[in-house]
Scaffold this motif. Structure first.
Motif, short mmCIF file in Angstrom:
data_model
loop_
_atom_site.label_atom_id
_atom_site.label_comp_id
_atom_site.label_asym_id
_atom_site.label_seq_id
_atom_site.Cartn_x
_atom_site.Cartn_y
_atom_site.Cartn_z
N ARG A 135 -46.96 2.91 -17.11
CA ARG A 135 -47.90 2.07 -17.86
C ARG A 135 -49.28 2.71 -17.91
NH1 ARG A 135 -45.19 -2.03 -15.14
NH2 ARG A 135 -46.81 -2.14 -13.55
N SER A 139 -51.05 4.04 -21.28
CA SER A 139 -52.36 3.49 -21.66
C SER A 139 -53.38 4.60 -21.88
CB SER A 139 -52.84 2.53 -20.57
OG SER A 139 -54.13 2.07 -20.86
N SER A 143 -54.99 4.97 -25.69
CA SER A 143 -56.27 4.29 -25.81
C SER A 143 -57.17 5.02 -26.80
CB SER A 143 -56.95 4.17 -24.45
OG SER A 143 -57.27 5.44 -23.95
#
Length: 147
Positions: A135, A139, A143
């Motif tokens: 995760r 991310s 992002s």
């Protein structure tokens, strides 16, 4: 064609800027320093590593630091080759094109090594830790870029 001192200065600045693009693009695209440092901190601080995992991770980090430095020096040399080609040709000629390809190849080498390192880190983790790690990596890669 005779170049004025102002033209020489402009070409020198252009060569330096072009030679730096590879390194800047790599840092920006990967958010290399902050995200890897952030990932390293995340793994150490959030994943509750065992002493064995922590020791193995530190060994991986030490090995990668050496490989990364070698690759960065290779990229720096490729950027210098681009600057020299630009200074030699003063146009987008065959030497400049070849030099750009060399810069891109070195950037790719650095990216591949970084991704291998991320997977090496992941391999040290248990299933629960891997889920959180995945995760965090996902991310970081999806992002919005930082200014």
């Amino acid at each position: 064609m005779k170049l004025s001192p102002l033209n020489v200065l402009a070409l020198l600045i252009l060569a330096i800027l072009a030679g730096s693009i590879g390194a800047v693009a790599t840092n920006h695209w990967l958010n290399e320093e902050s995200d890897r440092a952030g990932l390293h901190a995340f793994v150490h601080e959030e994943l509750q590593l065992t002493a064995e995992q922590d020791a193995r991770l530190e060994a991986l980090e030490a090995q990668f630091a050496i490989e990364k430095r070698h690759l960065e020096l290779s990229l720096q040399a490729a950027n210098a080759g681009l600057a020299a080609a630009m200074d030699d040709e003063h146009r987008y000629g065959p030497k400049v094109g070849t030099a750009i390809d060399a810069v891109h190849e070195r950037m790719g080498d650095l990216q591949k090594a970084t991704v291998r390192h991320v997977f090496d880190m992941r391999a040290l983790l248990n299933a629960r830790q891997q889920e959180a790690f995945d995760r965090q990596v996902g991310s970081a890669l999806t992002s919005e870029p930082r200014e």
